[in-house]
Design an enzyme around this catalytic site. Structure first.
Site, PDB file in Angstrom:
ATOM      1  N   GLY A 100      25.881   5.637  55.845  1.00 40.80           N
ATOM      2  CA  GLY A 100      26.048   4.698  54.583  1.00 40.80           C
ATOM      3  C   GLY A 100      27.334   4.889  54.005  1.00 40.80           C
ATOM      4  O   GLY A 100      28.133   5.968  54.238  1.00 40.80           O
ATOM      5  N   GLU A 480      36.144 -12.539  75.048  1.00 42.82           N
ATOM      6  CA  GLU A 480      35.358 -11.331  75.341  1.00 42.82           C
ATOM      7  C   GLU A 480      36.122 -10.542  76.494  1.00 42.82           C
ATOM      8  O   GLU A 480      35.951  -9.073  76.486  1.00 42.82           O
ATOM      9  CB  GLU A 480      34.024 -11.769  75.890  1.00 42.82           C
ATOM     10  CG  GLU A 480      33.012 -10.797  76.368  1.00 42.82           C
ATOM     11  CD  GLU A 480      32.706  -9.716  75.278  1.00 42.82           C
ATOM     12  OE1 GLU A 480      33.115  -9.848  74.221  1.00 42.82           O
ATOM     13  OE2 GLU A 480      32.041  -8.576  75.709  1.00 42.82           O
ATOM     14  N   LYS A 484      37.354  -6.513  75.752  1.00 41.86           N
ATOM     15  CA  LYS A 484      36.930  -5.363  76.388  1.00 41.86           C
ATOM     16  C   LYS A 484      37.829  -4.405  76.786  1.00 41.86           C
ATOM     17  O   LYS A 484      37.953  -3.488  76.711  1.00 41.86           O
ATOM     18  CB  LYS A 484      36.121  -5.906  77.919  1.00 41.86           C
ATOM     19  CG  LYS A 484      34.698  -6.324  77.791  1.00 41.86           C
ATOM     20  CD  LYS A 484      33.548  -5.579  77.384  1.00 41.86           C
ATOM     21  CE  LYS A 484      33.449  -5.239  76.007  1.00 41.86           C
ATOM     22  NZ  LYS A 484      32.607  -6.211  75.099  1.00 41.86           N
ATOM     23  N   GLU A 487      39.339  -2.453  73.772  1.00 34.99           N
ATOM     24  CA  GLU A 487      38.749  -1.711  73.480  1.00 34.99           C
ATOM     25  C   GLU A 487      38.699  -0.247  74.206  1.00 34.99           C
ATOM     26  O   GLU A 487      38.838   0.720  73.649  1.00 34.99           O
ATOM     27  CB  GLU A 487      37.082  -2.214  73.596  1.00 34.99           C
ATOM     28  CG  GLU A 487      36.461  -3.003  72.543  1.00 34.99           C
ATOM     29  CD  GLU A 487      35.187  -3.242  72.498  1.00 34.99           C
ATOM     30  OE1 GLU A 487      34.749  -3.732  73.664  1.00 34.99           O
ATOM     31  OE2 GLU A 487      34.304  -2.777  71.853  1.00 34.99           O
ATOM     32  N   HIS A 503      51.116 -24.213  72.109  1.00 33.95           N
ATOM     33  CA  HIS A 503      51.399 -24.184  70.720  1.00 33.95           C
ATOM     34  C   HIS A 503      51.984 -22.751  69.851  1.00 33.95           C
ATOM     35  O   HIS A 503      51.934 -22.678  68.857  1.00 33.95           O
ATOM     36  CB  HIS A 503      50.408 -24.648  70.190  1.00 33.95           C
ATOM     37  CG  HIS A 503      49.969 -26.180  70.597  1.00 33.95           C
ATOM     38  ND1 HIS A 503      50.746 -27.202  70.166  1.00 33.95           N
ATOM     39  CD2 HIS A 503      48.766 -26.383  71.384  1.00 33.95           C
ATOM     40  CE1 HIS A 503      49.962 -28.357  70.671  1.00 33.95           C
ATOM     41  NE2 HIS A 503      48.870 -27.605  71.623  1.00 33.95           N
ATOM     42  N   LYS A 599      29.259   2.598  68.386  1.00 38.38           N
ATOM     43  CA  LYS A 599      28.289   1.565  69.082  1.00 38.38           C
ATOM     44  C   LYS A 599      27.798   0.639  67.971  1.00 38.38           C
ATOM     45  O   LYS A 599      27.294  -0.252  68.114  1.00 38.38           O
ATOM     46  CB  LYS A 599      27.395   2.278  69.644  1.00 38.38           C
ATOM     47  CG  LYS A 599      26.365   1.521  70.524  1.00 38.38           C
ATOM     48  CD  LYS A 599      27.195   0.725  71.763  1.00 38.38           C
ATOM     49  CE  LYS A 599      26.178  -0.402  72.366  1.00 38.38           C
ATOM     50  NZ  LYS A 599      26.993  -1.122  73.146  1.00 38.38           N
TER      51      LYS A 599
HETATM   52  C1  F6R Z   1      32.276  -4.611  71.573  1.00 42.45           C
HETATM   53  C2  F6R Z   1      30.961  -4.303  70.722  1.00 42.45           C
HETATM   54  C3  F6R Z   1      31.146  -4.843  69.306  1.00 42.45           C
HETATM   55  C4  F6R Z   1      30.043  -5.350  68.838  1.00 42.45           C
HETATM   56  C5  F6R Z   1      29.853  -5.402  67.171  1.00 42.45           C
HETATM   57  C6  F6R Z   1      28.646  -6.084  66.787  1.00 42.45           C
HETATM   58  O1  F6R Z   1      32.156  -4.297  72.889  1.00 42.45           O
HETATM   59  O2  F6R Z   1      30.313  -3.752  71.316  1.00 42.45           O
HETATM   60  O3  F6R Z   1      32.311  -5.721  69.077  1.00 42.45           O
HETATM   61  O4  F6R Z   1      29.322  -6.314  69.391  1.00 42.45           O
HETATM   62  O5  F6R Z   1      30.180  -4.165  66.491  1.00 42.45           O
HETATM   63  O6  F6R Z   1      27.433  -5.155  67.217  1.00 42.45           O
HETATM   64  P1  F6R Z   1      26.072  -5.615  67.220  1.00 42.45           P
HETATM   65  O7  F6R Z   1      26.046  -6.592  68.288  1.00 42.45           O
HETATM   66  O8  F6R Z   1      25.139  -4.550  67.549  1.00 42.45           O
HETATM   67  O9  F6R Z   1      25.631  -6.443  66.054  1.00 42.45           O
END
Ligand code: F6R
Length: 604
Positions: A100, A480, A484, A487, A503, A599
């Site tokens: 945190g 999306e 991907k 990232e 545009h 993650k």
């Molecule tokens: C992209 C990815 C992130 C999550 C985002 C939200 O591959 O994994 O963009 O989607 O950090 O995470 P959640 O879904 O766990 O709230």
């Protein structure tokens, strides 16, 4: 994102902590450390980078007696990923780990420095241990000092602290960051920031509430709530189904997870479809009573699935739907009206920005629903209702199967609401349900398709950028696809509505601009095709993904003939996932743990 583990007991503390940290690896981290207190003596080890570095450093360290141990994987927020900044942080005779952000760390640090305390790290966390030791000097016992310290902290935290003067005790506190405690028949106590490290070790777990703090030792578990009232732990059974961390022969978890999509989507559908209706046992249709609008809120990939949902809710259920990026909604003083159902979407259920918007909506008196992959996560526990996506643990940092199952849930939910609102004929719903049953087949990865994408990927390792373009539902899919790619390949990629390119962005078109054009046969094909032609005419390099041959493309990925655009959507989703994967592998990147990413983003 940071991970916490703790252990109090007789067994091999070092191994238990390291194994626990391994289970948290998928969350992303840049350094790690452990501290073990046994018989009044501390041993502490830290290492930058992967856990193998920490294992190497601890290889001669033996733990064979009763001990209190804490461990941490850090994802840098305050200060660079260095060994000094890694947790546990040390005072004169105590160690702390923290997830945190301590928002008031700067004034606390200044005051401590004025009093002569030397700080070793640049972290916000280090103030906790020094503030605790300052309070210890004025307190009759360590718990009193710990309690006072917690009351002085502002922000979000999950904290474990151990101190020499009480070498059989772990102090804990939780506010805004996830933490749970587990027990077993052998009188051991475990802590972790998510279930995974505890599976196989503990039979029962207690999920702490915000504001909980206390301590454990061999004989006691003492918990206080945010009002300072003593409370009993509330234990629930922990699943024994430890999901294998092995990659099952795939090169990366992400690859395995792309291949798993067919079976997890089957799980998502399981028991939720009848002939002509969608059944969600976990929610009540009254959730939609007096609801005239749906507001969807999420981050990242989950935000993209929310965008998909907005097309489906308006098209199928004829209900006004808006979509919000959580970090924006939080501070823009939105007008939240009681006739709005507030829906958050999150793979992890812990994303700080999304969680805060859920709190906002609840405080405004709105009904709330979460679409989530993790049962017992903070969002699931907080929302009025929840629907689980059943994607299983997703280890690759780049989300794939979680996105797929979110879109499936939204498709089902749009039909559920459509039935309730009589906005679709029963026959139409029945047809859509037959289509839903076909999704698992549409996402099976065929060898020939994977091989083709593998081969093509070598032509897309350079250039000055990618535009993924699509219309309607294929626009969020384009977003999306671009997310991907950026990232895991670190190449610049953008998702754009096909019709919007002229545009402005079309000015970028040249042979080094790669356009990935999503051209489904059954949704606005002619319009999407002419947008791709416009780019081709300006010499952009085009990779078209379509069941229909496109002679203006430089590369062509032929998808199967499907009877409906939703099935085309799911097959194209797999194609863009595989394309990113193969480009990233060719570039030699760590597909599962891309740089700078975590993650589960549990800080703002
Ligand atoms: C992209 C990815 C992130 C999550 C985002 C939200 O591959 O994994 O963009 O989607 O950090 O995470 P959640 O879904 O766990 O709230």
């Amino acid at each position: 994102m940071c991970g916490i583990v703790g252990y109090l007991g007789q067994k091999n503390t070092k191994e238990i902590l390291l194994e626990g940290l391994k289970e948290l690896e998928y969350r992303g981290y840049d350094s790690a450390g452990i501290a073990v207190l046994s018989d009044g003596e501390f041993s502490s080890f830290k290492a930058v980078g992967k856990l193998v570095n920490l294992e190497e450093k601890t290889k001669d360290f033996v733990t064979d007696a009763f001990a209190a141990g804490i461990g941490h994987t850090r994802w840098a927020t305050h200060g660079k990923p260095t060994e000094l900044n890694a947790h546990p942080h040390v005072g004169a005779s105590s160690y702390v780990v923290h997830n945190g952000i301590i928002e008031n760390y700067a004034p606390l640090k200044k005051e401590l420095q004025n009093e002569g305390v030397t700080f070793l790290s640049q972290t916000d966390t280090e103030v906790i241990v020094h503030q605790f030791e300052k309070n210890q000097k004025k307190s009759t016992n360590s718990f009193e000092a710990f309690k006072k310290t917690i009351s002085e902290l502002e922000g979000a935290y999950a904290i474990l602290l151990v101190t020499k003067s009480e070498d059989d005790t772990i102090f804990f506190a939780k506010n805004g960051s996830p933490m749970l405690m587990g027990i077993n028949a052998e009188n051991e106590k475990y802590f972790a920031s998510s279930d995974t490290p505890l599976i196989g070790q503990c039979s029962d777990v207690n999920y702490f509430e915000d504001g909980d703090y206390g301590y454990v030792n061999a004989d006691e578990i003492v918990i206080f709530d945010k009002m300072g009232n003593k409370k009993e732990p509330h234990f629930t059974k922990l699943s024994t189904n430890k999901l294998s961390a092995q990659k099952d022969g795939y090169r990366f978890f992400m690859e395995k997870e792309i291949y798993e999509q067919s079976s997890v989507i089957s799980d998502t559908l399981l028991g939720r479809l009848s002939e002509d209706a969608v059944v969600f046992d976990e929610i009540d249709t009254s959730l939609f009573d007096s609801i005239n609008e749906i507001k969807l809120c999420a981050c990242g990939t989950s935000y993209h699935s929310a965008l998909c949902a907005s097309y489906m809710f308006e098209r199928h259920a004829k209900i006004k739907t808006s979509v919000e990026v959580a970090s924006e909604l939080r501070y823009r003083e939105p007008v939240l009206t009681q006739d709005t159902l507030f829906v958050v979407i999150s793979q992890s259920g812990e994303t700080a920005d999304t969680l805060e918007t859920l709190k906002m909506a609840k405080a405004a008196g709105l009904k709330t629903l979460v679409i989530c992959n993790v049962d017992n996560s903070s969002m699931v526990r907080m929302a009025d209702a929840s629907i689980l996506t059943r994607a299983g643990v997703e280890k690759g940092v780049a989300s794939t199967k979680a996105f797929a199952t979110q879109v499936v849930v939204f498709w089902m939910l749009s039909l559920y609401v459509a039935k309730r609102n009589n906005s679709m004929q029963t026959q139409e719903i029945a047809e859509q349900i037959s289509l839903l049953r076909e999704i698992p087949k549409s996402v099976i990865v065929e060898d020939s398709m994977h091989e083709r994408i593998k081969r093509l990927s070598k032509r897309y390792l350079h250039g000055h950028g990618f535009f993924f373009i699509g219309r309607d539902l294929f626009y969020p899919l384009a977003l999306e696809g671009a997310l991907k790619l950026k990232e895991i390949s670190y190449l610049h990629a953008e998702g754009y509505p096909s019709g919007e390119m002229k545009h402005g962005p079309i000015a970028l078109a040249d042979p080094e601009l790669f356009t990935i054009a999503l051209l489904p046969k059954h949704l606005l094909y002619e319009k999407s095709r002419s947008n791709a032609e416009e780019l081709s005419a300006r010499d952009s390099t085009i990779c078209a993904i379509s069941p229909i041959e496109f002679d203006k493309a430089d590369d062509f990925i032929k998808t199967k003939e499907h009877g409906h655009y939703m099935l085309e959507f799911f097959e194209m989703m797999v194609v863009v996932q595989l394309l990113s994967l193969e480009i990233s592998i060719r570039l030699g990147n760590d597909v599962d743990m891309p740089r700078n990413l975590a993650k589960s983003v549990t800080v703002e």
